[in-house]
Motif scaffolding. Structure first.
Motif, short mmCIF file in Angstrom:
data_model
loop_
_atom_site.label_atom_id
_atom_site.label_comp_id
_atom_site.label_asym_id
_atom_site.label_seq_id
_atom_site.Cartn_x
_atom_site.Cartn_y
_atom_site.Cartn_z
N GLY A 1 101.08 119.98 88.10
CA GLY A 1 101.47 120.95 86.78
C GLY A 1 102.66 120.62 85.81
O GLY A 1 101.86 119.09 85.69
N VAL A 2 102.69 121.42 84.69
CA VAL A 2 103.31 120.64 83.80
C VAL A 2 103.66 122.72 82.64
O VAL A 2 103.69 123.65 82.94
CB VAL A 2 102.57 120.68 81.81
N ILE A 3 105.37 121.86 82.50
CA ILE A 3 106.85 122.80 81.84
C ILE A 3 106.77 122.66 80.90
O ILE A 3 106.70 121.56 80.50
CB ILE A 3 106.92 123.67 82.84
N LYS A 4 106.83 123.56 79.89
CA LYS A 4 106.79 123.46 77.90
C LYS A 4 107.76 124.19 78.08
O LYS A 4 108.48 125.78 78.29
CB LYS A 4 105.85 123.72 77.19
N GLN B 1 97.74 128.91 88.06
CA GLN B 1 98.52 130.06 87.88
C GLN B 1 99.65 130.10 86.32
O GLN B 1 99.76 128.59 86.09
CB GLN B 1 99.98 130.06 89.40
N GLY B 2 99.93 130.87 86.06
CA GLY B 2 101.30 130.30 84.81
C GLY B 2 101.78 131.84 84.66
O GLY B 2 101.72 132.34 85.14
N ASP B 3 102.84 131.58 83.06
CA ASP B 3 103.99 131.88 82.95
C ASP B 3 104.60 131.69 81.71
O ASP B 3 104.90 130.30 81.19
CB ASP B 3 105.16 132.60 83.63
N ALA C 1 102.22 125.87 83.64
CA ALA C 1 101.05 125.66 83.93
C ALA C 1 101.26 125.44 85.28
O ALA C 1 101.32 123.94 85.45
CB ALA C 1 99.88 125.38 83.89
N LEU C 2 99.91 125.79 86.85
CA LEU C 2 99.79 125.15 87.80
C LEU C 2 98.53 124.93 88.16
O LEU C 2 97.96 125.83 87.83
CB LEU C 2 100.77 125.59 89.00
N ASN C 3 97.59 123.34 88.64
CA ASN C 3 97.15 123.23 88.69
C ASN C 3 96.10 123.43 90.23
O ASN C 3 96.61 123.13 91.04
CB ASN C 3 96.37 122.31 87.87
N GLY C 4 95.23 124.24 90.19
CA GLY C 4 94.62 124.45 91.95
C GLY C 4 95.75 124.68 92.96
O GLY C 4 95.41 123.43 93.99
#
Length: 310
Positions: free
Chosen positions: A71-74, A238-240, A276-279
Motif C-alpha cells: 500500500g501507500v500513505i501520503k 481500500q482507501g481514505d 491506499a491499500l492494494n488487493g
C-alpha cells in the motif's frame, strides 16, 4: 456446504471490511499457528472477556482477519510505502446493529517496515540551517541515509459500521495509527502521530471484493457440514483521503522535528493526505448457527480456536 446462518451472514458482511493495514506485535498468540481454515486468525482475541461473554442469542462473537501485500500513505508532501500488513480484531455484534471491537493485546495492526524513498536526504535535505546541514553532511553511506517507516496501531479501533462493507464509499471503521520513522540519526523514537494525536484513518471500500463462503470443523479441517463458517472476500482496494496528519515528534531527540515537518509539509490538513491499500484479502469466521451453543457462543468459539492450535 451448510449455509451460513442469516444472522451471521449479516454480521460478517460488515465485518469483512475492516482495514487491512499495519502494526506492532506483542500478543500472546502472535506466533501461534492454526490448522487449516483457521490459519488466517492467529491473533484473534478469543480469550478476551468481551468475546467470551457473547451468548449467541443477542450477541455474536466473530474473528476478522485482513491482509494486504502492499500500500501507500501520503502525508503532506511525502509518500510513504507500507509493507505487508495484517489486521486482526474480534467483533461482537449486537441486536441493534452496533458492535464492540476487541483488539489483540499489543495492537490490532501488524505491518512490515518499508524503506522510505530517498532516505534521510530526501526527508530533510538540502538545508541552509546549520544544524540540519551538518546532519546532511554527515550522511556518508547508505546505512546512515536509510529510513524505515512502519505504520503502528495506537489506541483501539472504533465506530465499526457493519453494513459499510456491502458497498463502496462508506467509512468502515475508525483506526488510529502513527508512523514510526527509524534511522541512526533520527533515533528510535521518531514518530508522525502519537497516542495523544494519532493519524485517524477511516477507510472505505474503493472496489467491491469477490465473495465466497466455506464451512469447516471446529479444529479448522475443511468440511462442507462443519460447525464453523468462513466468509472470504478478496481483491478489494481500500482507501481514505479525509484524515489530518500532526507534526513529527522525537526525531533526533526532538531537535530535528521541525526539519522533518518543514520538508514533509506537516502538520497537514484533510485533503492533503491519503492512504491506499492494494488487493486486500479479508476473512471472517464464526460459528455457523450461534443458537446451537447459546448461551456460551463466545466460549465455544474460543474452545474451537484453541483446538486448532498446532
Amino acid at each position: 456446504m451448510r449455509p451460513v446462518s442469516t444472522r451471521v451472514r449479516v454480521s460478517a458482511l460488515g465485518a469483512f471490511t475492516a482495514l487491512s493495514t499495519v502494526m506492532a506485535m506483542g500478543t500472546a498468540t502472535a506466533q501461534t499457528q492454526l490448522n487449516g481454515v483457521w490459519g488466517s486468525f492467529t491473533r484473534c482475541p478469543v480469550d478476551h472477556p468481551t468475546m467470551l461473554a457473547a451468548d449467541g442469542m443477542t450477541d455474536t462473537a466473530l474473528c476478522v482477519s485482513s491482509h494486504s501485500a502492499s500500500g501507500v500513505i501520503k502525508l503532506g508532501n511525502t509518500t510513504v510505502p507500507t509493507g505487508a500488513s495484517d489486521l486482526q480484531i474480534g467483533v461482537v455484534t449486537h441486536p441493534d446493529g452496533g458492535s464492540t471491537l476487541v483488539s489483540p493485546a499489543g495492537g490490532a495492526l501488524v505491518a512490515d517496515s518499508a524503506t522510505l524513498p530517498g532516505g534521510l536526504l530526501g526527508l530533510m535535505c538540502p538545508s541552509n540551517v546549520p544544524v540540519v546541514s551538518g546532519v546532511c553532511k554527515s550522511i556518508t553511506n547508505a546505512t546512515l541515509n536509510k529510513v524505515t517507516a512502519t505504520i503502528e496501531s495506537v489506541n483501539s479501533p472504533s465506530d465499526f459500521q457493519l453494513l459499510a462493507g456491502t458497498t463502496t464509499g462508506e467509512p468502515i471503521v475508525t483506526l488510529p495509527v502513527r508512523i514510526h520513522l527509524q534511522n541512526p540519526l533520527l533515533g528510535d523514537k521518531c514518530y508522525i502521530g502519537s497516542a495523544a494525536k494519532p493519524i485517524v484513518l477511516k477507510p472505505q471500500n474503493v472496489t467491491q471484493p469477490e465473495a465466497s463462503t466455506e464451512a469447516f470443523d471446529a479444529n479448522g479441517t475443511s468440511n462442507p457440514d462443519g460447525v464453523m463458517g468462513r466468509i472470504n472476500l478478496t481483491g478489494a482496494n481500500q482507501g481514505d483521503s479525509t484524515f489530518t496528519v500532526p507534526g513529527a515528534s522525537g526525531c533526533g531527540a526532538g531537535l530535528l522535528d521541525w526539519a522533518v515537518n518543514l520538508k514533509t509539509g506537516l502538520p497537514a490538513a484533510s485533503g492533503k493526505n491519503s492512504v491506499a491499500l492494494n488487493g486486500a484479502s479479508t476473512y471472517v469466521a464464526t460459528i455457523n448457527d450461534p443458537s446451537t451453543v447459546a448461551p456460551d457462543q463466545g466460549k465455544a468459539l474460543a474452545q474451537y480456536w484453541h483446538s486448532a492450535v498446532k
